[in-house]
Design a protein around this motif. Structure first.
Motif, PDB file in Angstrom:
ATOM      1  N   SER A 128      29.628  69.469  48.466  1.00 36.74           N
ATOM      2  CA  SER A 128      30.876  69.541  49.226  1.00 36.74           C
ATOM      3  C   SER A 128      31.889  68.587  48.620  1.00 36.74           C
ATOM      4  O   SER A 128      31.530  67.690  47.833  1.00 36.74           O
ATOM      5  CB  SER A 128      30.640  69.171  50.691  1.00 36.74           C
ATOM      6  N   ALA A 129      33.151  68.754  48.985  1.00 31.77           N
ATOM      7  CA  ALA A 129      34.197  67.867  48.478  1.00 31.77           C
ATOM      8  C   ALA A 129      33.925  66.418  48.861  1.00 31.77           C
ATOM      9  O   ALA A 129      34.201  65.496  48.082  1.00 31.77           O
ATOM     10  CB  ALA A 129      35.554  68.320  48.994  1.00 31.77           C
ATOM     11  N   ALA A 130      33.368  66.215  50.034  1.00 33.01           N
ATOM     12  CA  ALA A 130      33.086  64.855  50.495  1.00 33.01           C
ATOM     13  C   ALA A 130      32.010  64.164  49.665  1.00 33.01           C
ATOM     14  O   ALA A 130      31.946  62.931  49.630  1.00 33.01           O
ATOM     15  CB  ALA A 130      32.677  64.885  51.962  1.00 33.01           C
ATOM     16  N   ASP A 131      31.160  64.953  49.004  1.00 31.53           N
ATOM     17  CA  ASP A 131      30.082  64.373  48.188  1.00 31.53           C
ATOM     18  C   ASP A 131      30.583  63.733  46.895  1.00 31.53           C
ATOM     19  O   ASP A 131      29.862  62.935  46.277  1.00 31.53           O
ATOM     20  CB  ASP A 131      29.073  65.460  47.792  1.00 31.53           C
ATOM     21  N   VAL A 132      31.776  64.099  46.465  1.00 42.01           N
ATOM     22  CA  VAL A 132      32.216  63.780  45.106  1.00 42.01           C
ATOM     23  C   VAL A 132      32.554  62.307  44.915  1.00 42.01           C
ATOM     24  O   VAL A 132      32.332  61.749  43.833  1.00 42.01           O
ATOM     25  CB  VAL A 132      33.421  64.682  44.727  1.00 42.01           C
TER      26      VAL A 132
ATOM     27  N   ARG B  36      34.065  66.361  27.582  1.00 45.84           N
ATOM     28  CA  ARG B  36      33.471  65.042  27.838  1.00 45.84           C
ATOM     29  C   ARG B  36      32.174  65.118  28.628  1.00 45.84           C
ATOM     30  O   ARG B  36      31.540  64.096  28.883  1.00 45.84           O
ATOM     31  CB  ARG B  36      34.482  64.167  28.603  1.00 45.84           C
ATOM     32  N   GLY B  37      31.778  66.318  29.045  1.00 47.10           N
ATOM     33  CA  GLY B  37      30.552  66.466  29.819  1.00 47.10           C
ATOM     34  C   GLY B  37      30.626  65.746  31.154  1.00 47.10           C
ATOM     35  O   GLY B  37      29.667  65.082  31.570  1.00 47.10           O
ATOM     36  N   LEU B  38      31.750  65.913  31.844  1.00 50.15           N
ATOM     37  CA  LEU B  38      31.959  65.218  33.115  1.00 50.15           C
ATOM     38  C   LEU B  38      31.182  65.878  34.247  1.00 50.15           C
ATOM     39  O   LEU B  38      30.716  67.014  34.127  1.00 50.15           O
ATOM     40  CB  LEU B  38      33.445  65.177  33.458  1.00 50.15           C
ATOM     41  N   GLU B  39      31.091  65.156  35.349  1.00 53.95           N
ATOM     42  CA  GLU B  39      30.359  65.667  36.512  1.00 53.95           C
ATOM     43  C   GLU B  39      31.165  66.672  37.328  1.00 53.95           C
ATOM     44  O   GLU B  39      30.598  67.549  37.989  1.00 53.95           O
ATOM     45  CB  GLU B  39      29.939  64.496  37.416  1.00 53.95           C
ATOM     46  N   VAL B  40      32.499  66.555  37.298  1.00 56.52           N
ATOM     47  CA  VAL B  40      33.360  67.369  38.166  1.00 56.52           C
ATOM     48  C   VAL B  40      34.658  67.699  37.436  1.00 56.52           C
ATOM     49  O   VAL B  40      35.169  66.894  36.651  1.00 56.52           O
ATOM     50  CB  VAL B  40      33.687  66.607  39.477  1.00 56.52           C
ATOM     51  N   ALA B  41      35.202  68.881  37.715  1.00 57.81           N
ATOM     52  CA  ALA B  41      36.563  69.240  37.315  1.00 57.81           C
ATOM     53  C   ALA B  41      37.376  69.484  38.580  1.00 57.81           C
ATOM     54  O   ALA B  41      36.872  70.066  39.541  1.00 57.81           O
ATOM     55  CB  ALA B  41      36.566  70.491  36.449  1.00 57.81           C
ATOM     56  N   ALA B  42      38.617  69.029  38.576  1.00 56.70           N
ATOM     57  CA  ALA B  42      39.505  69.252  39.714  1.00 56.70           C
ATOM     58  C   ALA B  42      40.665  70.147  39.286  1.00 56.70           C
ATOM     59  O   ALA B  42      41.109  70.101  38.136  1.00 56.70           O
ATOM     60  CB  ALA B  42      40.042  67.929  40.249  1.00 56.70           C
ATOM     61  N   GLY B  43      41.148  70.956  40.230  1.00 59.19           N
ATOM     62  CA  GLY B  43      42.276  71.822  39.911  1.00 59.19           C
ATOM     63  C   GLY B  43      42.734  72.618  41.112  1.00 59.19           C
ATOM     64  O   GLY B  43      42.266  72.413  42.234  1.00 59.19           O
ATOM     65  N   ILE B  44      43.653  73.537  40.856  1.00 60.49           N
ATOM     66  CA  ILE B  44      44.193  74.423  41.883  1.00 60.49           C
ATOM     67  C   ILE B  44      43.218  75.576  42.098  1.00 60.49           C
ATOM     68  O   ILE B  44      42.626  76.091  41.141  1.00 60.49           O
ATOM     69  CB  ILE B  44      45.572  74.942  41.442  1.00 60.49           C
ATOM     70  N   ARG B  45      43.054  75.985  43.354  1.00 57.90           N
ATOM     71  CA  ARG B  45      42.011  76.959  43.684  1.00 57.90           C
ATOM     72  C   ARG B  45      42.063  78.222  42.828  1.00 57.90           C
ATOM     73  O   ARG B  45      41.027  78.673  42.311  1.00 57.90           O
ATOM     74  CB  ARG B  45      42.071  77.333  45.178  1.00 57.90           C
ATOM     75  N   GLN B  46      43.217  78.831  42.670  1.00 55.91           N
ATOM     76  CA  GLN B  46      43.268  80.131  41.999  1.00 55.91           C
ATOM     77  C   GLN B  46      42.817  80.057  40.540  1.00 55.91           C
ATOM     78  O   GLN B  46      41.908  80.795  40.135  1.00 55.91           O
ATOM     79  CB  GLN B  46      44.683  80.723  42.131  1.00 55.91           C
ATOM     80  N   PRO B  47      43.395  79.183  39.702  1.00 55.71           N
ATOM     81  CA  PRO B  47      42.877  79.108  38.330  1.00 55.71           C
ATOM     82  C   PRO B  47      41.470  78.545  38.238  1.00 55.71           C
ATOM     83  O   PRO B  47      40.717  78.913  37.321  1.00 55.71           O
ATOM     84  CB  PRO B  47      43.892  78.205  37.611  1.00 55.71           C
TER      85      PRO B  47
END
Length: 247
Positions: free
Chosen positions: A116-120, A161-172
């Motif tokens: 979930s978002a809260a886990d990040v 970079r092999g990161l744990e998370v990517a953030a962005g806008i929902r549609q793309p």
């Protein structure tokens, strides 16, 4: 509905050399599409309608990132801009109420334990973001334990970079996950609402800011924004509520 009209003083205050210079962020495909030579989308339609109300032609200044669109606005190179409302920008930009509300979401590797978002927001989690985007500003302001890693595109820095998370806008982000099925998955709940608004310099007269506010509210109420979203193949559910219904 009463139509917002521009007085001569508003036109003089908002318009540079007879042309309304509008800063457009082509880096947000929900709001603007096409090329700098032939841009389209809801922001372009709204910019041209504001120019029509002012009785002047519109010059579209197109950029590939929100930070560049903001910088030209802050430096006096544009008369209006189309950006998400964020405290880091409000020192320079006076915003209307939003005309569109979009969502920021996360993508993670398919085998990630994050659900979930809260886990990040936890130690050791690195989040790829597009440098200077609304979600970069928001996460940089609100995260307590996770780390923001900036790049030209959040999904690109996430992969390279092999990161744990990517953030962005929902549609793309949804399209990114679909194109990389089996490798990444979307965390469905949003981590933020991104309130997209029209902005101008804080140096403008209050009457000019009120004019922009009133035009945006009319364009939301009379179906202009919803129609513009449909024409650009975006969902009209992105339409922001009337200003009096907010917060």
């Amino acid at each position: 509905m009463e139509i917002a009209t521009a007085t001569a003083s508003v036109v003089e205050d908002l318009v540079s050399a007879g042309v309304l210079r509008a800063s457009i962020n082509l880096g947000n495909p929900v709001l603007a599409q096409g090329t700098p030579a032939e841009p389209g989308g809801v922001t372009v339609d709204v910019a041209r309608e504001i120019g029509r109300r002012l009785g002047v032609p519109v010059e579209l200044l197109c950029f590939d990132a929100a930070r560049k669109s903001f910088e030209v606005m802050a430096s006096g190179g544009a008369d209006i801009c189309f950006l998400a409302v964020e405290p880091a920008r409000e020192a320079e930009v006076a915003f209307t109420a939003p005309y569109v509300v979009i969502e920021g979401v996360y993508a993670v590797p398919v085998d990630s334990a994050l659900g979930s978002a809260a886990d990040v927001d936890r130690p050791g989690v690195r989040i790829g973001v597009k440098h200077g985007s609304a979600y970069d500003l928001f996460l940089s302001r609100t995260l307590r334990q996770a780390t923001v890693v900036r790049g030209d595109e959040g999904v690109d820095v996430f992969r390279t970079r092999g990161l744990e998370v990517a953030a962005g806008i929902r549609q793309p982000m949804t399209e990114f996950v679909a194109a990389n099925a089996g490798e990444v998955r979307l965390i469905e709940d949003r981590f933020m609402e991104i309130r997209q608004a029209v902005g101008t310099s804080r140096k403008r007269a209050p009457e000019s800011v009120r004019f922009l506010h009133d035009v945006v509210e009319e364009l939301k109420a009379d179906g202009f924004v919803a129609d513009a979203l449909r024409r650009s193949h975006r969902s009209e559910t992105l339409l922001a509520p009337p200003a009096h219904m907010e917060g």
